[in-house]
Design an enzyme around this catalytic site. Structure first.
Site, PDB file in Angstrom:
ATOM      1  N   CYS A 200       0.807  -1.220   0.000  1.00  0.00           N
ATOM      2  CA  CYS A 200       0.000   0.000   0.000  1.00  0.00           C
ATOM      3  C   CYS A 200       0.847   1.280   0.000  1.00  0.00           C
ATOM      4  CB  CYS A 200      -0.960  -0.032   1.180  1.00  0.00           C
ATOM      5  SG  CYS A 200      -2.348   1.091   0.969  1.00  0.00           S
TER       6      CYS A 200
ATOM      7  N   HIS B 220      -3.599  -5.760   1.845  1.00  0.00           N
ATOM      8  CA  HIS B 220      -3.522  -6.036   3.271  1.00  0.00           C
ATOM      9  C   HIS B 220      -4.141  -7.413   3.475  1.00  0.00           C
ATOM     10  CE1 HIS B 220      -2.575  -1.794   3.873  1.00  0.00           C
ATOM     11  NE2 HIS B 220      -3.601  -1.494   3.112  1.00  0.00           N
TER      12      HIS B 220
HETATM   13 ZN   LIG Z   1      -4.011   0.274   2.067  1.00  0.00          ZN
END
Ligand SMILES: [Zn+2]
Lengths: 266, 443
Positions: A120, A216
C-alpha cells in the site's frame, strides 16, 4: 544498532528479537529482517507480515533477527529481507524525509537481489512518484516503475489475484490509482477487486525480488507460498547456500485462502 | 407543524407495517426513512421541546454500554429519558425510536434525550439538531473501510464537539479525545478518566495504536472530574476530584465485569453529574449502576443448560484486546466467531493487531463464522491450539454447546455473528428478544 526503545510490539515476537542468536544457535543461519517504519507505516495488521515471516523463518530452521527501522535512526547493517506497510497520510508525511536519506541503501539492496515486500503506502513510495489530487508531484524511490495518482475515491474491498506464486487473496484499501511503466511487470492479475487502478486488470508490481502490492489482509499469513518465496530468496542471500525448507503444515492457511477464492470468484 | 404530524403518522404506519412483516426488531431503518422523506425537519421539530437537553454519546468503543448506563443514572434521578434502542446508532434508528414514542403534535414528551450515535451519524444528526451535550469516549481503529483513517475519525468527533451548544464530557486519557478541549470555546468541559493509582492499567483500555502522535496534557484534575478507582473485577468507585474532594460514588458492583465497563460507568457518571448539577444524588447513582444490565451480546451472560455462557462482542483491535484482558483471568471453553459483513468490518486484517496469547493455555474449542479459518490461522501464529473449525454458525454453536455442556463457556463474536448467535441462543434458552430490554433488576 538502531534505538530499540522506539520499537513497538510486533505481536508474538519476543522483545529483543533484533538480537543475533547466541553462537552455536544459528540453526541453518540467521536471516535479518527489517520492518520499515512500523509506527508510521503498518496500519491494518501489516505487522502481521513481519510476524508471519519471523515465525516461518523459525519453522524452517533458521533464526530471524527482526529490526525495526524508525525515522532518523541508522539503517541496520545487515538486511536480508525488507518489509513495509500502509499508513495514514500523516504517517506517510513523517517518513518521506527519512526515506530520502536511506534511498541509496535501499536501491543498492534491491539491485543486489534483496527480497522486499512493500504494501500500500510503501508500495506507492517505492514508485517513481505520487501525484496528489491537487496536482503536486512527490517523487518516490523509483525502485518500481510505477506512478500513483491521488484520487478522491477509495478502492476498497476483498481481492483475489493470480500470481507467479499461485492464487493470492487479500484486502485492498487505497485512494491512489497506480499505473505501471512500459516494461514494468505487475505482481498479479486481478480476478476480483480493483487492483492498481480498477481499469487494466493489474495489481502491484515486481522487479527482481522487490514486490509492491496493495493487499492487506495481511497478505502473507493467508498466502504462505508467497511468504516462503520471500524467505527462500532471503535465506540464499543470508547463507550463500540454497534454501533448505522444512515441510510445514499449511492446511489452515489453505482452507482460509481457498474459501476466499471460492466465495469471490466461484 | 402539520407536515411534521403527517410525517410522524406516515412513519408510524411504516413502522407498524415493518413489524407485521416480521421484522420485529423495532430498529428497522424503513420507518425512519419514510418520516425523513416527508419532513426533513422532523428530527429538529420532534426534539425541539426536550427541556433537559439532547445528549449525544459517541466514540469507537463502549457507546452502547455507556448510553445504557447514562440513561439508567438519569432515570434513577426521576427523569423521563428518551433514548434509541441498543446498538441502533444511525440517525434513522433515532427517528424510528421517536416514532415508537407518543408524540404530541409531532413533539417528543421527555425531560431529556440520550442518543448513541456513531461518529459519522453523530454529525449528520447534529446538522439537524444541535446537541446540548456530547460525551466523547475514545477513538480507535474500527471498520476502517468506512472511515478510512483514525485521524479522520478523530476529526469527526472534533467537529461534533464544535456543534455542541452547552457542554462536552471528554476522556482525559485518550490522546485523540482529550485534545478536543483545545478546539472548543464557550463550552463547559467535564472530564473522566483513570485515577492516578491505576494509571498503569491504561494499556488495557487502548490498543498500541496511539503511536506516532503528539500528546496533549489535559488540565489538572478539578473537583468535578470523575476518576475511576476499581476495587476488583466488578466493584468500583468513582471519585470526583483527585482525592474525592468533590464527592464519590461507590464502592458499587456492576453487573458487567472488567475495566472497560468501569470506565464506561465513570464516563456515564461524569455526564450525569454535568447534566444534573446539584440535583445529582450519590444514592440514586449507586442504585442505577448496581442494577443496570449489560446490553445484549456485550458481556451478557446466558444460562446455558445450567452453566454460564458469556456473549462478548468484539469489533476492533482495541475492543478485542480489552475483552481478552477482561476475561483472560478466568479461562473457560472458548468459541470465536468472525464474520466479514459490512457491520463487522469487511477487512479481517485487524485480527493481526490483537494478541491472543492469553488463550494459549486453555486453547480455543472452535472457530466459526465466514472467516472462521482466518481466525484459526491467526491463532496458529500465536501458538494457540484450535480444536475445531466450522464456518456455519448454527453447526458450530451446536457442537460447542454439546462438547462443553458442563463447563462455563464464552463466545467472542463480531457484530453480525453476535446477532445470529444471540437469536439462536434466544430460541434455545427462551431469552428476551433482542432490542427488547428486560426490566432492570429483574434477573
Ligand atoms: Zn491500504
Amino acid at each position: 544498532m538502531s534505538d530499540a526503545s522506539l520499537d513497538i510490539p510486533i505481536l508474538g515476537e519476543p522483545t529483543g528479537s533484533a538480537l543475533p542468536a547466541d553462537p552455536g544457535h544459528e540453526g541453518k543461519g540467521e536471516i535479518h529482517l527489517v520492518h520499515l517504519y512500523p509506527r508510521e507505516m503498518s496500519i491494518y495488521g501489516d505487522l502481521g507480515n513481519t510476524r508471519c515471516l519471523a515465525a516461518r523463518i523459525r519453522r524452517h530452521g533458521y533464526v530471524p533477527v527482526v529490526h525495526q527501522h524508525h525515522p532518523g535512526q541508522p539503517f541496520p547493517e545487515q538486511a536480508h529481507l525488507v518489509v513495509g506497510g500502509g499508513g495514514q497520510d500523516s504517517g506517510q508525511a513523517k517518513v518521506e524525509e527519512d526515506l530520502e536519506r536511506i534511498a541509496e541503501r535501499l536501491r543498492s539492496l534491491a539491485a543486489d537481489g534483496t527480497p522486499m515486500l512493500m504494501i500500500c503506502g510503501m508500495y506507492q513510495l517505492f514508485g517513481n512518484a505520487f501525484v496528489t489530487v491537487e496536482g503536486q508531484r512527490l517523487p518516490g524511490l523509483g525502485i518500481l516503475d510505477v506512478t500513483t495518482q491521488g484520487n478522491e475515491k477509495r478502492m476498497i474491498g476483498p481481492v483475489v489475484l493470480t500470481t507467479d506464486h499461485g492464487d493470492v487473496v487479500g484486502y485492498e484499501n487505497h485512494s491512489g490509482s497506480t499505473t505501471l511503466g512500459a516494461g514494468q511487470a505487475p505482481f498479479g492479475r486481478v480476478r476480483h477487486g480493483m487492483g492498481n487502478n480498477g481499469a487494466d486488470g493489474t495489481e502491484g508490481a515486481v522487479t527482481g525480488h522487490v514486490i509492491g502490492s496493495y493487499l492487506h489482509g495481511p497478505i502473507l499469513p493467508a498466502n504462505p507460498r508467497l511468504a516462503d518465496t520471500l524467505i527462500g530468496w532471503a535465506a540464499e542471500l543470508a547463507t550463500g547456500r540454497d534454501f533448505a525448507p522444512e515441510q510445514l503444515d499449511d492446511e489452515v492457511a489453505r482452507q482460509a485462502q481457498s474459501r476466499q477464492v471460492r466465495r469471490l470468484v466461484g | 407543524m402539520l407536515k411534521t404530524a403527517v410525517a410522524a403518522f406516515a412513519g408510524k404506519t411504516a413502522r407498524r407495517a415493518a413489524r407485521l412483516r416480521g421484522g420485529g426488531s423495532g430498529g428497522s431503518a424503513l420507518p425512519g426513512l419514510v418520516a425523513e422523506k416527508i419532513d426533513p425537519g422532523f428530527l429538529a421539530h420532534a426534539l425541539g421541546d426536550v427541556p433537559g437537553g439532547i445528549v449525544v454519546v459517541s466514540g469507537t468503543n463502549g457507546k452502547t454500554t455507556t448510553t445504557k448506563m447514562l440513561v439508567a443514572l438519569l432515570r434513577a434521578h426521576g427523569r423521563t429519558v428518551f433514548t434509541n434502542p441498543t446498538g441502533s446508532n444511525f440517525t434513522r434508528g433515532v427517528i424510528s425510536a421517536l416514532l415508537a414514542e407518543r408524540l404530541h403534535r409531532g413533539r417528543l414528551q421527555a425531560d431529556i434525550a440520550v442518543l448513541e450515535l456513531d461518529e459519522a451519524h453523530a454529525l449528520h444528526f447534529a446538522r439537524a439538531v444541535a446537541p446540548t451535550h456530547a460525551l466523547l469516549l475514545n477513538v480507535a481503529r474500527d471498520q476502517l473501510d468506512r472511515f478510512a483513517e483514525i485521524d479522520h475519525t478523530a476529526g469527526l468527533l472534533t467537529q461534533l464537539a464544535g456543534m455542541t451548544t452547552q457542554g462536552v464530557v471528554l476522556n482525559r486519557d485518550d490522546p485523540f479525545v482529550n485534545r478536543i478541549a483545545t478546539t472548543v470555546s464557550g463550552l463547559d468541559i467535564a472530564w473522566f478518566g483513570l485515577d492516578a493509582t491505576i494509571a498503569d492499567r491504561l494499556g488495557e483500555l487502548q490498543e498500541h495504536d496511539a503511536r506516532g502522535h503528539d500528546t496533549y496534557t489535559p488540565p489538572p484534575v478539578g473537583p468535578h472530574d470523575a476518576l475511576l478507582q476499581p476495587v476488583d473485577e466488578h466493584e468500583l468507585s468513582v471519585l470526583f476530584g483527585e482525592q474525592g474532594e468533590g464527592g464519590r460514588v461507590g464502592p458499587v458492583s456492576l453487573r458487567q465485569r472488567g475495566l472497560a465497563a468501569m470506565i464506561n460507568a465513570t464516563a456515564a457518571t461524569a455526564t450525569a453529574r454535568a447534566l444534573l448539577g446539584d440535583g445529582f444524588r450519590t444514592d440514586a447513582a449507586e442504585q442505577a449502576l448496581r442494577t443496570v444490565a449489560p446490553p445484549f451480546g456485550r458481556g451478557e451472560v446466558v444460562d446455558a443448560d445450567g452453566t454460564p455462557l458469556e456473549l462478548v462482542l468484539v469489533k476492533n483491535p482495541a475492543g478485542f484486546t480489552v475483552a481478552l484482558g477482561t476475561y483472560g483471568s478466568t479461562p473457560v471453553a472458548t468459541m470465536v466467531a468472525i464474520n466479514d459483513d459490512y457491520a463487522d468490518g469487511r477487512d479481517v486484517s485487524w485480527l493481526y493487531d490483537v494478541s491472543f496469547e492469553s488463550l494459549r493455555d486453555k486453547g480455543v474449542a472452535i472457530t466459526s463464522g465466514v472467516r472462521g479459518w482466518d481466525m484459526a490461522l491467526r491463532l496458529q501464529y500465536d501458538d494457540v491450539p484450535v480444536a475445531d473449525t466450522e464456518v456455519d454458525l448454527a453447526a458450530a454453536l451446536d457442537r460447542f454447546l454439546a462438547d462443553h455442556r458442563d463447563e462455563p463457556k464464552r463466545i467472542f463474536c463480531t457484530y453480525t455473528a453476535m446477532l445470529a448467535l444471540r437469536r439462536m441462543l434466544g430460541e434455545r434458552y427462551d431469552l428476551p428478544e433482542m432490542g427488547v430490554d428486560a426490566p432492570e433488576g429483574a434477573q
